[in-house]
Design a protein around this motif. Structure first.
Motif: not given
Lengths: 233, 233
Positions: B66, B70, B73-74
């Motif tokens: 979530c 983030i 970036e993942y």
């Protein structure tokens, strides 16, 4: 790395400064600790962080980096191969989770904590501290999961990004408990988190960095008074 | 990567959903686009993001992530070697700067923008939109610096983390301008940002993802009314 290559502008009472100090300790880095006067803010602070005008500010040579989570990630990337432990997990999903929880802590913990501290009536204080306790309950679930997998810290068998992100606030929690005469980090409600906080406080990278409770109590009383004076009632 | 391995739960009008869609497009990844009903929130949303109960939610197999920065970036870490461009810079300092500006945008842009939209009097609206313009002025400085180094985007010669982080809001800016009859992104004040916004909108990874202004205008009118109804005057 020559000491004067790394500089940290911060204050002893700032949880965000503590984050960077702990990260620097984990990485075994020496640095110049520049004490920010804060009341009023120094020219150095205003010039080096013109956007937020807040500590901590970290300098690496001529590179200036602000915002504690960003500084910690920077340190972890630049000194990833110096033999010191990594702070963020290498696995992409664990990394995402670490970022998620630190962002959650900064989003949901700090404001209610501050509002609870400056609240002038019982009802308002209770409402804010209930939100703080909700954060503790969520983190209790997370640390419980770590414990069940045999890990003492959020970061595993060593302190990592979430440990630093949350641990920096523990002294403020203790000081708040003393000032308000209440229990926030309660071992009947969040036993795993209480145990974690004890282990965190005595970690070699942390000890001597996070403020001593009684010293912080005196500072926080003045801090609260300034906030109360500045807040419309 | 089988399509059903990657799922995105989101809404067409959500700038945060758009961020993830653009990142997925940059990486050339196929995914299942699951439309969130949002009014009321679906059981899937409540179960997959119990902390914030907000879109977007990204699933990679059984991993659920979530918060749009983030997720981006993942995606960038997991698919860093698939031949597609990287989204964050590899250099630690540039990476820190990219994170700094996206966090700044989310911190300083969204709330004043929303408050300006629901403001019922001229003075209040003006105050909030002045804050929005301050963000534009800061970003104008950043994109000017990029332009001076021969780069069209914040991410260099390709769109990157800041481009996605800010670009996702441009349709909302355009819709707000139409609804309020004002100019926010003004080429006399921020010419480089205006030029950047035009280049961003027609980028292959962006086109068709960010909402069409007139469609968004209709949605935003209803959105504002709901916010006004829910906000104590």
């Amino acid at each position: 790395m020559a000491t004067n290559e790394l500089k940290l502008l911060g204050c002893w009472f700032s949880p965000f400064t503590c984050r960077v100090q702990i990260a620097l300790n984990i990485k075994g880095l020496e640095y110049d600790n520049i004490v920010e006067s804060y009341y009023p803010k120094s020219d150095l602070l205003l010039q080096s962080n013109p956007v937020y005008k807040k500590i901590p500010v970290f300098s690496h040579g001529d590179k200036i980096i602000c915002e504690s989570p960003i500084i910690v990630e920077y340190l972890d990337q630049v000194w990833k191969d110096n033999g010191a432990p990594s702070i963020l997990p290498s696995n992409a999903f664990d990394r995402a989770m670490a970022r998620f929880w630190v962002a959650y802590i900064d989003d949901k913990f700090f404001n209610p904590m501050r509002s609870g501290l400056i609240a002038q009536d019982e009802e308002s204080m209770k409402k804010h501290f209930e939100q703080v306790e909700q954060v503790f309950m969520r983190l209790e679930d997370v640390i419980n999961k770590c414990n069940n997998e045999g890990m003492e810290f959020f970061g595993g068998d060593k302190i990592g990004y979430i440990d630093i992100g949350f641990g920096c606030y523990i002294s403020w929690v203790r000081a708040t408990e003393k000032i308000k005469g209440i229990k926030l980090l309660d071992e009947t409600k969040t036993p795993a988190l209480v145990k974690w906080a004890e282990a965190f406080a005595v970690h070699p990278a942390v000890k001597g960095v996070v403020p001593e409770t009684n010293k912080l109590v005196e500072f926080v009383k003045g801090f609260v008074q300034r906030l109360v004076d500045a807040t419309p009632q």
